[in-house]
Design a protein around this motif. Structure first.
Motif, mmCIF file in Angstrom:
data_model
loop_
_atom_site.group_PDB
_atom_site.id
_atom_site.type_symbol
_atom_site.label_atom_id
_atom_site.label_comp_id
_atom_site.label_asym_id
_atom_site.label_seq_id
_atom_site.Cartn_x
_atom_site.Cartn_y
_atom_site.Cartn_z
ATOM 1 N N ASP A 40 2.615 9.683 -2.336
ATOM 2 C CA ASP A 40 3.964 9.158 -2.612
ATOM 3 C C ASP A 40 3.973 7.636 -2.507
ATOM 4 N N ALA A 41 3.240 7.121 -1.514
ATOM 5 C CA ALA A 41 3.198 5.658 -1.347
ATOM 6 C C ALA A 41 2.530 5.000 -2.544
ATOM 7 N N LYS A 77 2.319 6.255 -5.581
ATOM 8 C CA LYS A 77 3.190 6.416 -6.756
ATOM 9 C C LYS A 77 4.311 5.390 -6.749
ATOM 10 N N GLU A 78 4.806 5.085 -5.563
ATOM 11 C CA GLU A 78 5.856 4.076 -5.447
ATOM 12 C C GLU A 78 5.325 2.714 -5.860
ATOM 13 N N LYS A 107 5.275 2.031 -9.686
ATOM 14 C CA LYS A 107 6.521 1.936 -10.446
ATOM 15 C C LYS A 107 6.753 0.521 -10.952
#
Length: 508
Positions: A501-502, A504-505, A508
């Protein structure tokens, strides 16, 4: 601050044990090598604009020191009692020469700050980079933290993707493709290793064997080969063969029904021995999937078989295996003070450790040879050598480096990598490992095999619970890995999801 020319950044003093391997040639010999000139006027294979010149700008770098000296910002390997200064002259000199050449070509002056730390899980090095990045106050253009701390900084979004840094091209020959590809997430590489320094090379695992014991027991001949080297070449050097050989030489001389000092033993290593076997089998706890993100991959039949077979050997009371970790109460450095003397006294057949410890056995009277860690079976594609992530320092560029300094950082890193590939690497590899430490042509070939395919483990780099579970199988009851895995699977997956998740953030 005293100027160091990065000589010690580029030497093996960045490793946890501060070991380095160099020839006994005088310092001026290494620095007197002829300049490399090419028709296309590249800088050691790197194309740079003809008019590139940073006008004498002073640039600073941050490196890791693991032994303190009177001046804590200057790494001085001679202060470490285990560091053989007279044998490191050529490596240190070559490293200094590499930096000097880059300074001249780019028109810069280099200063190095060494941060003393022994911790690899949020120690002083991590804290400094983290604080500087969060406050945007750092004044260095790149740093070399441990790979574990580098991963922490990467997940926190405090490192540049090296693929976005001007001049850096991770596909070039001076970068370690196998490691860098293994830590690349979703196409982004936030930390990498290559020919800057010798630390990651020193952290590569190998197997040393006592030739006197191997020959007197006719070990290779029992399998129909002339030597252990031939077994490596024929892909007959497998884990079950190493286990069988180790058991065959074991003698319980002190008759206490235990494999310990005073016996004739077959194999010595540390508590990560089963983890080492998993890596040399080509198996990973965590790997990058086709989508570019890390996934749990150890729960497969082959990996489980590797662990079970290793447990069967290590749990055998007649295995002939001794662990250095069992002797921390007797020595501050059990490998050097306990295990190595057994090997040098012809009471130990195999010694499995990082290449940094080759230097500890090179003066033994009996002959020794060097082998790669064994295959799991002959069907395996090739030998895999583990890189110890705890003692491997990586190149990182913190996010506070911007604009003009980012260009200087990339140019400096790539230029230093290129010249190190041509000037430092040969001194370290050819003069030191091959001709000073290895004792025969076959061992030199084995070193080529060892360095041809080096692997890292993301579970170790990201300090996931499953990594400790695998290492703990050395002491666990035989056949309990599946149940142990099930106990930590959910927690490990949750940690992995947070990492994913980190990243993927960040994309962005």
């Amino acid at each position: 601050m005293k100027r160091s020319f990065l000589a010690l950044l580029l030497a093996a003093v960045l490793c946890v044990s501060c070991f380095a391997f160099a020839s006994c040639k005088e310092e001026e010999e290494a620095s007197s090598q002829p300049e490399i000139s090419t028709e296309d006027k590249t800088f050691y294979g790197l194309e740079l604009p003809d008019d590139l010149d940073f006008g004498g700008k002073t640039v600073r770098v941050l490196t890791t020191a693991t032994s303190q000296s009177p001046n804590c910002f200057q790494i001085q390997p001679e202060s470490n009692s285990m560091y053989s200064a007279e044998n490191t002259t050529a490596v240190i000199s070559a490293a200094a020469e590499c930096t000097r050449l880059v300074e001249q070509r780019l028109g810069i002056t280099v200063e190095e700050e060494a941060v003393y730390t022994f911790s690899r899980y949020g120690g002083e090095m991590y804290k400094k980079i983290h604080t500087d990045a969060m406050s945007f106050t750092g004044d260095y253009i790149f740093a070399m933290p441990c790979s574990i701390e580098a991963s922490m900084l990467a997940v926190e979004g405090l490192l540049h993707d090296l693929n976005d840094v001007p001049y850096i091209d991770l596909s070039r020959e001076w970068w370690c493709q196998s490691f860098n590809d293994g830590v690349t997430v979703n196409g982004s590489t936030y930390f990498a290793i290559g020919d800057i320094g010798t630390c990651s090379k020193d952290a590569t695992f190998f197997v040393a064997f006592n030739k006197k014991m191997a020959e007197s027991n006719g070990l290779a001949q029992k399998y129909g080969y002339d030597s252990l080297y031939e077994m490596v070449d024929k892909k007959a050097w497998t884990q079950d063969v190493m286990y069988e050989m180790a058991k065959s030489v074991y003698q319980d001389l002190n008759t206490n029904n235990a494999c310990d000092l005073g016996d004739i033993n077959g194999l010595a290593g540390q508590d990560g021995a089963i983890y080492n076997m998993l890596t040399s089998a080509g198996e990973k706890i965590i790997e990058i999937d086709k989508g570019g993100y890390p996934v749990l991959s150890i729960n497969n039949e082959r990996a489980i078989n590797v662990i079970n077979d290793a447990q069967e050997y290590f749990k055998d009371p007649q295995s002939g295996f001794i662990s250095a970790n069992d002797y921390f109460d007797k020595s501050k450095v059990p490998v050097a003070d306990v295990i190595v003397p057994e090997f040098k006294a012809d009471r130990l057949l195999f010694f499995m450790d990082a290449i940094m410890n080759l230097d500890l056995i090179r003066d033994m009277e009996s002959d020794f040879g060097v082998l790669p860690a064994p295959l799991y079976d002959s069907d395996q594609d090739g030998y895999v050598s583990q890189i110890g992530c705890w003692s491997t320092n990586c190149i990182v560029v913190p996010t506070f480096v911007t604009d003009e300094d980012l260009e200087i950082a990339g140019c400096f890193i790539e230029a230093l990598s290129a010249v190190s590939n041509k000037r430092l690497n040969p001194v370290y590899y050819e003069q030191t490992l091959q001709y000073q430490i290895s004792r025969d042509d076959d061992s030199m070939r084995m070193l080529d095999i060892i360095f041809a395919n080096r692997s890292c483990e993301l579970a170790e780099i990201y300090n996931l619970d499953i990594y400790n579970t695998v290492c703990g199988m050395l002491d666990a009851q035989q056949g309990t890995f599946v149940s142990a895995y099930e106990k930590v699977e959910e927690k490990t997956q949750n940690s992995l999801n947070e990492i994913i998740d980190a990243y993927k953030e960040l994309s962005k």
